[in-house]
Scaffold this motif. Structure first.
Motif, PDB file in Angstrom:
ATOM      1  N   ARG A 130       0.852  -1.187   0.000  1.00  0.00           N
ATOM      2  CA  ARG A 130       0.000   0.000   0.000  1.00  0.00           C
ATOM      3  C   ARG A 130       0.887   1.236   0.000  1.00  0.00           C
ATOM      4  O   ARG A 130       2.025   1.219   0.476  1.00  0.00           O
ATOM      5  CB  ARG A 130      -0.923   0.025   1.225  1.00  0.00           C
ATOM      6  N   LEU A 131       0.320   2.315  -0.508  1.00  0.00           N
ATOM      7  CA  LEU A 131       1.030   3.587  -0.549  1.00  0.00           C
ATOM      8  C   LEU A 131       0.090   4.673  -0.059  1.00  0.00           C
ATOM      9  O   LEU A 131      -1.017   4.834  -0.593  1.00  0.00           O
ATOM     10  CB  LEU A 131       1.494   3.901  -1.978  1.00  0.00           C
ATOM     11  N   ALA A 132       0.503   5.403   0.963  1.00  0.00           N
ATOM     12  CA  ALA A 132      -0.253   6.572   1.425  1.00  0.00           C
ATOM     13  C   ALA A 132       0.360   7.815   0.818  1.00  0.00           C
ATOM     14  O   ALA A 132       1.587   7.906   0.654  1.00  0.00           O
ATOM     15  CB  ALA A 132      -0.228   6.655   2.944  1.00  0.00           C
ATOM     16  N   PHE A 133      -0.468   8.781   0.479  1.00  0.00           N
ATOM     17  CA  PHE A 133       0.033  10.023  -0.095  1.00  0.00           C
ATOM     18  C   PHE A 133      -1.000  11.118   0.115  1.00  0.00           C
ATOM     19  O   PHE A 133      -2.121  10.866   0.585  1.00  0.00           O
ATOM     20  CB  PHE A 133       0.361   9.856  -1.578  1.00  0.00           C
ATOM     21  N   THR A 134      -0.636  12.335  -0.225  1.00  0.00           N
ATOM     22  CA  THR A 134      -1.572  13.450  -0.149  1.00  0.00           C
ATOM     23  C   THR A 134      -1.899  13.945  -1.540  1.00  0.00           C
ATOM     24  O   THR A 134      -1.075  13.870  -2.456  1.00  0.00           O
ATOM     25  CB  THR A 134      -1.001  14.620   0.672  1.00  0.00           C
ATOM     26  N   LEU A 135      -3.118  14.441  -1.675  1.00  0.00           N
ATOM     27  CA  LEU A 135      -3.539  15.174  -2.870  1.00  0.00           C
ATOM     28  C   LEU A 135      -3.837  16.607  -2.458  1.00  0.00           C
ATOM     29  O   LEU A 135      -4.587  16.842  -1.500  1.00  0.00           O
ATOM     30  CB  LEU A 135      -4.785  14.556  -3.503  1.00  0.00           C
ATOM     31  N   THR A 136      -3.255  17.551  -3.169  1.00  0.00           N
ATOM     32  CA  THR A 136      -3.529  18.959  -2.912  1.00  0.00           C
ATOM     33  C   THR A 136      -4.698  19.393  -3.774  1.00  0.00           C
ATOM     34  O   THR A 136      -4.654  19.295  -5.003  1.00  0.00           O
ATOM     35  CB  THR A 136      -2.299  19.822  -3.229  1.00  0.00           C
ATOM     36  N   ARG A 137      -5.762  19.846  -3.120  1.00  0.00           N
ATOM     37  CA  ARG A 137      -6.915  20.412  -3.810  1.00  0.00           C
ATOM     38  C   ARG A 137      -6.859  21.929  -3.696  1.00  0.00           C
ATOM     39  O   ARG A 137      -5.940  22.499  -3.100  1.00  0.00           O
ATOM     40  CB  ARG A 137      -8.209  19.873  -3.210  1.00  0.00           C
ATOM     41  N   ASN A 138      -7.874  22.610  -4.242  1.00  0.00           N
ATOM     42  CA  ASN A 138      -7.852  24.072  -4.241  1.00  0.00           C
ATOM     43  C   ASN A 138      -7.820  24.658  -2.838  1.00  0.00           C
ATOM     44  O   ASN A 138      -7.227  25.708  -2.606  1.00  0.00           O
ATOM     45  CB  ASN A 138      -9.058  24.619  -5.001  1.00  0.00           C
ATOM     46  N   HIS A 139      -8.476  23.979  -1.884  1.00  0.00           N
ATOM     47  CA  HIS A 139      -8.608  24.589  -0.563  1.00  0.00           C
ATOM     48  C   HIS A 139      -8.234  23.661   0.585  1.00  0.00           C
ATOM     49  O   HIS A 139      -8.514  23.984   1.731  1.00  0.00           O
ATOM     50  CB  HIS A 139     -10.040  25.099  -0.370  1.00  0.00           C
ATOM     51  N   HIS A 140      -7.615  22.530   0.298  1.00  0.00           N
ATOM     52  CA  HIS A 140      -7.204  21.666   1.386  1.00  0.00           C
ATOM     53  C   HIS A 140      -6.275  20.570   0.883  1.00  0.00           C
ATOM     54  O   HIS A 140      -6.066  20.410  -0.322  1.00  0.00           O
ATOM     55  CB  HIS A 140      -8.412  21.051   2.094  1.00  0.00           C
ATOM     56  N   LEU A 141      -5.747  19.818   1.860  1.00  0.00           N
ATOM     57  CA  LEU A 141      -4.845  18.709   1.603  1.00  0.00           C
ATOM     58  C   LEU A 141      -5.542  17.426   2.047  1.00  0.00           C
ATOM     59  O   LEU A 141      -5.995  17.330   3.187  1.00  0.00           O
ATOM     60  CB  LEU A 141      -3.550  18.921   2.397  1.00  0.00           C
ATOM     61  N   GLU A 142      -5.639  16.437   1.148  1.00  0.00           N
ATOM     62  CA  GLU A 142      -6.365  15.207   1.434  1.00  0.00           C
ATOM     63  C   GLU A 142      -5.408  14.026   1.610  1.00  0.00           C
ATOM     64  O   GLU A 142      -4.367  13.950   0.944  1.00  0.00           O
ATOM     65  CB  GLU A 142      -7.329  14.866   0.292  1.00  0.00           C
ATOM     66  N   THR A 149       5.774  16.734   8.427  1.00  0.00           N
ATOM     67  CA  THR A 149       5.143  15.690   7.625  1.00  0.00           C
ATOM     68  C   THR A 149       3.704  15.480   8.068  1.00  0.00           C
ATOM     69  O   THR A 149       3.450  15.242   9.253  1.00  0.00           O
ATOM     70  CB  THR A 149       5.928  14.380   7.776  1.00  0.00           C
ATOM     71  N   PRO A 150       2.724  15.534   7.136  1.00  0.00           N
ATOM     72  CA  PRO A 150       1.320  15.466   7.563  1.00  0.00           C
ATOM     73  C   PRO A 150       0.798  14.059   7.839  1.00  0.00           C
ATOM     74  O   PRO A 150      -0.238  13.919   8.482  1.00  0.00           O
ATOM     75  CB  PRO A 150       0.580  16.099   6.390  1.00  0.00           C
ATOM     76  N   LEU A 151       1.463  13.010   7.346  1.00  0.00           N
ATOM     77  CA  LEU A 151       0.954  11.660   7.604  1.00  0.00           C
ATOM     78  C   LEU A 151       2.086  10.650   7.611  1.00  0.00           C
ATOM     79  O   LEU A 151       3.084  10.814   6.899  1.00  0.00           O
ATOM     80  CB  LEU A 151      -0.116  11.258   6.585  1.00  0.00           C
ATOM     81  N   ARG A 152       1.923   9.616   8.440  1.00  0.00           N
ATOM     82  CA  ARG A 152       2.871   8.502   8.519  1.00  0.00           C
ATOM     83  C   ARG A 152       2.082   7.243   8.854  1.00  0.00           C
ATOM     84  O   ARG A 152       1.006   7.309   9.439  1.00  0.00           O
ATOM     85  CB  ARG A 152       3.929   8.730   9.601  1.00  0.00           C
ATOM     86  N   TRP A 153       2.638   6.082   8.502  1.00  0.00           N
ATOM     87  CA  TRP A 153       2.026   4.814   8.865  1.00  0.00           C
ATOM     88  C   TRP A 153       2.257   4.528  10.342  1.00  0.00           C
ATOM     89  O   TRP A 153       3.387   4.602  10.833  1.00  0.00           O
ATOM     90  CB  TRP A 153       2.601   3.681   8.024  1.00  0.00           C
ATOM     91  N   LEU A 154       1.191   4.195  11.040  1.00  0.00           N
ATOM     92  CA  LEU A 154       1.280   3.768  12.436  1.00  0.00           C
ATOM     93  C   LEU A 154       1.358   2.250  12.505  1.00  0.00           C
ATOM     94  O   LEU A 154       2.051   1.678  13.343  1.00  0.00           O
ATOM     95  CB  LEU A 154       0.072   4.285  13.214  1.00  0.00           C
ATOM     96  N   SER A 155       0.629   1.582  11.624  1.00  0.00           N
ATOM     97  CA  SER A 155       0.677   0.133  11.476  1.00  0.00           C
ATOM     98  C   SER A 155       0.211  -0.175  10.059  1.00  0.00           C
ATOM     99  O   SER A 155      -0.040   0.738   9.270  1.00  0.00           O
ATOM    100  CB  SER A 155      -0.227  -0.556  12.506  1.00  0.00           C
ATOM    101  N   GLU A 156       0.068  -1.449   9.741  1.00  0.00           N
ATOM    102  CA  GLU A 156      -0.321  -1.809   8.379  1.00  0.00           C
ATOM    103  C   GLU A 156      -1.717  -1.316   8.023  1.00  0.00           C
ATOM    104  O   GLU A 156      -2.034  -1.138   6.838  1.00  0.00           O
ATOM    105  CB  GLU A 156      -0.241  -3.329   8.206  1.00  0.00           C
ATOM    106  N   ASP A 157      -2.554  -1.070   8.996  1.00  0.00           N
ATOM    107  CA  ASP A 157      -3.933  -0.674   8.691  1.00  0.00           C
ATOM    108  C   ASP A 157      -4.340   0.661   9.309  1.00  0.00           C
ATOM    109  O   ASP A 157      -5.508   0.998   9.369  1.00  0.00           O
ATOM    110  CB  ASP A 157      -4.917  -1.758   9.137  1.00  0.00           C
ATOM    111  N   THR A 158      -3.358   1.446   9.797  1.00  0.00           N
ATOM    112  CA  THR A 158      -3.684   2.755  10.362  1.00  0.00           C
ATOM    113  C   THR A 158      -2.615   3.778  10.013  1.00  0.00           C
ATOM    114  O   THR A 158      -1.427   3.446   9.874  1.00  0.00           O
ATOM    115  CB  THR A 158      -3.815   2.708  11.897  1.00  0.00           C
ATOM    116  N   LEU A 159      -3.064   5.033   9.882  1.00  0.00           N
ATOM    117  CA  LEU A 159      -2.175   6.154   9.631  1.00  0.00           C
ATOM    118  C   LEU A 159      -2.244   7.124  10.798  1.00  0.00           C
ATOM    119  O   LEU A 159      -3.275   7.246  11.470  1.00  0.00           O
ATOM    120  CB  LEU A 159      -2.565   6.892   8.345  1.00  0.00           C
TER     121      LEU A 159
END
Length: 796
Positions: free
Chosen positions: A118-130, A155-165
């Motif tokens: 799995r890969l977690a990432f962010t998407l930048t939208r016009n008015h927020h970060l997802e 850094t806005p997000l990191r893996w805490l475990s295989e099924d949680t961020l």
């Protein structure tokens, strides 16, 4: 020459084929999953439209943020993701699968899950970060939560475990942004009531209480745990979160938060901070340190703050902290047998910290392997010495074993660094050989014959190395990932003078590799250029080298000397013998990008790129005390070499550089008549404006005032006689290179009747990133060279 009007000039485009090369798509960035099952191609745009640089931003505490998106300002995100399945049996890559994402996606902050599927990432939208999740086996991506992330700082997000961020989320209760008062509340006062507090020059700092309010409003985040179904719950209230880093087993979180008092002279990295350990429920478990404002460090490069620093998790254990503490008060001028000590503390953090290692130089790096083996490095700048040690973290009473000591200026003896892999707890640890007695190393392989990256096995008990693989002519090729424990299968990045960089799979070292990617030449218009590593000597016998580039089809015997541009950037050394080492490869695929001087090859110029101009200070001597003399000597040696070969003539040689290279350029124009033109980009020219050190200079202005004044080309402006093109980003945030440096130099040259052109690039930083500005800079450079350097001077 009369001064021209200051009216704005519309953006210009450089001549063919430069413009076409600029518009060629960049090769994707490649990422390989930790489990070696997947290969991602991440597409991006190298040059941004200037409209993206013009998006709203706020500069506070030494960094920029986008107030609309709650993300970093001026990012250069990925735009598309393509997925391949990777096999290690010699099979080619699977066909690329484009990942379905929203239109005009801006992809950032990519992190693999522990298992690598799995890969977690962010998407930048016009008015927020997802927050988004890519499931690689199904090649599907989805948005995880509607809660906007906070990526303004850290850094806005990191893996805490295989099924949680673990996510930093914008405080839902923060209200509207603070509004500046139209009438000042009162004066802004700063004072120092004793104690030396020198600082190097920084930009984008806090200036007033309104800036402080903006900083707190936009950086403040809550900490939340988000599962893969999008469910989330908060574990920490709104605060100025710098970083929140889960332990390798995911049971604890190393939380760093900033707090008052702030500084108006230093960026946020120096602000007071509290370092704590909390559990998954947000309960405070342990306070590591409460660090005060770091405002009293000396300008010596080995100066560090007191107290616990470099706090992190041991990557080879479930949840063990380690940190470093200075034993000499953090002051390099203080005599001491030991400079630093490393401590460790396992969960539940109730025992006394255990000392793991003491070092006589300043702590540099520590890489974990397993309970009985870790490698540690210490370094001392003044002597340029670096050492590599083997330590036993489980038995700290055992004496550390010195494996290597060398000058870090000595590239020929550089053993490289250990290759890392995911360990039992999904953090990177050193890669051991199957018998457990060796550690895999990769390095650049600099040598008198050139640069040939290698792959070694180091015996961690004896320090002896065994060469497993090394690239050979005509390639420049390095290992990027190891696919099996026995080192039979691995992936390299390969290029040559005629082949662009691509990824290759060695599935069996006894067999030829197979190509994984086939990225084309982005600038076939330059396919015929000549690249040569040239070597020559300075008058005092110091060996020098440079990369010489010649236009396609050029023949010195029939075509005669060419107009030639030098592009320079000097370096300081303590050892004259090491200053002449070869550190560049002639097997690289040389294509210009952005504002590269190599674009001049398309216009009939020769280019001498990065001619070595070592500034040497052996023993107790400081390199910069003879900076100008050594600079002149290095430049003269390069010119004599090119003229003797018939490639250049003395009447048509120019010089240019960026940042410290710009500083060098104006110095050489001021102290010699070697060069007919100069191009200086984003430089600093008056060293009294950087009084607490610059580049490799540790002394302050009052300790070495003659050196500062002699090295400042601003002091010698009346001696600059050659036409000089000055370019500077209008929003330069690099320490020391304020735009006013170029403005004042221009005013001085203009006032004394010099031929000078000053170009300000709106919105651009120290490096230039927009399509419009990069094209315009190249137009300016070509036009300046064509006007003042290319024309042949006829005999009168």
């Amino acid at each position: 020459m009369t001064e021209t009007a200051n009216a704005p000039l519309t953006w210009q485009r450089p001549p063919a084929p430069i413009d076409q090369i600029l518009n060629a798509p960049a090769s994707p960035t490649v990422a390989i999953s930790p489990n070696n099952r997947w290969l991602l191609e991440l597409e991006y745009t190298d040059l941004l439209p200037i409209a993206e640089l013009a998006e709203p931003e706020i500069a506070v505490a030494g960094f920029r943020l986008n107030p609309q998106t709650n993300g970093p300002a001026r990012p250069n995100p990925y735009r598309k993701i393509k997925l391949h399945e990777l096999k290690t049996d010699g099979s080619p890559l699977s066909e690329a699968i484009p990942i379905d994402l929203p239109d005009n996606a801006r992809i950032s902050f990519l992190y693999w899950s522990p298992c690598g599927d799995r890969l977690a990432f962010t998407l930048t939208r016009n008015h927020h970060l997802e927050a988004w999740l890519l499931d690689l086996p199904t090649a599907t991506a989805k948005q995880l939560t509607d809660s906007p992330l906070n990526g303004t700082y850290g850094t806005p997000l990191r893996w805490l475990s295989e099924d949680t961020l673990l996510c930093k989320v914008v405080d839902r209760d923060r209200g509207q942004p603070p509004v500046a008062k139209p009438v000042p509340f009162g004066p802004i006062v700063q004072e120092n009531l004793g104690g030396k507090k020198p600082n190097r020059t920084y930009t984008k700092l806090l200036h007033n209480p309104h800036d402080e309010a903006l900083f707190e409003y936009y950086v403040s985040s809550t900490l939340e745990i988000v599962n893969l179904d999008g469910e989330h719950h908060g574990i920490w209230p709104a605060s100025l979160i710098d970083e929140a880093i889960p332990s390798p087993d995911g049971q604890y979180i190393l939380l760093t938060t900033l707090h008052r008092p702030y500084s108006y002279q230093l960026p946020a990295d120096y602000f007071p901070r509290k370092i704590q350990v909390i559990d998954r429920q947000g309960n405070l478990v342990y306070t590591v340190a409460d660090v005060p404002l770091i405002d009293s460090l000396s300008t010596k490069f080995d100066a560090v703050r007191t107290g616990r620093r470099h706090v992190s998790w041991r990557s080879d254990r479930p949840s063990t902290l380690y940190w470093v503490e200075a034993l000499d008060g953090g002051e390099p001028t203080q005599a001491a047998t030991d400079r630093d000590a490393v401590f460790q503390l396992p969960a539940p953090f109730t025992a006394e910290p255990q000392e793991v290692w003491r070092c006589g130089y300043r702590f540099r790096r520590l890489l974990w392997g397993r309970e009985d083996v870790a490698l540690a490095w210490d370094r001392w700048y003044d002597t340029r010495q670096i050492r590599m040690w083997r330590i036993n973290p489980s038995q700290p009473e055992q004496a550390p074993v010195l494996l290597l000591e060398r000058s870090f200026e000595d590239n020929y003896s550089d053993p490289g660094l250990p290759l890392l892999r995911r360990g039992d707890h999904n953090w990177n640890v050193m890669y051991f050989t199957p018998d457990g007695e060796g550690i895999y190393f990769t390095g650049r392989g600099a040598s008198p014959k050139g640069v040939y990256p290698f792959f070694d096995r180091l015996n961690w008990q004896t320090g002896e190395t065994e060469r497993i693989w090394q690239c050979e002519d005509p390639y420049f090729e390095g290992v990027v990932d190891l696919l099996d424990d026995h080192a039979n299968a691995f992936i390299t990045n390969r290029q040559s003078q005629t082949e662009p960089p691509n990824y290759w799979l060695y599935y069996d070292r006894a067999k030829p590799p197979i190509p994984l990617t086939r990225y084309p030449d982005p600038a076939p218009e330059l396919a015929g250029i000549s690249e040569e590593l040239v070597q020559y000597e300075r008058q005092d016998g110091v060996a020098l080298s440079a990369k010489l580039y010649l236009p396609a089809g050029y023949n010195p015997e029939t075509d005669g000397p060419l107009p030639t541009m030098f592009w320079v950037y000097p370096e300081e050394y303590k050892d004259a013998k090491l200053a002449g080492q070869i550190t560049t490869s002639t097997n690289r695929f040389s294509r210009p990008y952005r504002t590269s001087i190599l674009f001049l090859l398309t216009q009939g110029y020769a280019v001498l790129d990065n001619p070595s101009m070592p500034i040497i200070g052996e023993g107790d001597a400081e390199p910069n005390d003879t900076y100008v003399d050594q600079l002149i000597s290095g430049a003269k040696a390069a010119i004599d070499y090119l003229v003797d070969r018939g490639i250049a003539d003395r009447d048509r040689i120019g010089i240019g550089g960026h940042s410290y290279g710009a500083f060098t350029t104006v110095n050489l124009l001021a102290h010699t008549n070697f060069f007919k033109i100069g191009i200086a980009r984003s430089g600093a020219y008056n060293r009294t404006l950087t009084p607490f050190g610059f580049q490799g200079e540790q002394r302050n202005f009052w300790e070495a005032s003659e050196t500062y004044i002699q090295m400042s080309p601003f002091t010698h402006v009346p001696q600059v006689k050659s036409p000089l093109l000055l370019i500077h980003g209008g929003d330069d945030s690099n320490p020391g290179t304020y735009p006013i440096q170029t403005e004042r130099l221009y005013e001085a040259l203009k006032g004394l009747g010099g031929i000078v052109r000053w170009v300000v690039l709106p919105l651009e930083d120290h490096s230039y990133r927009s399509q419009e500005a990069v094209a315009h800079v190249l137009w300016e450079m070509v036009n300046w060279c064509d006007t003042y350097l290319k024309p042949v001077r006829l005999e009168s």
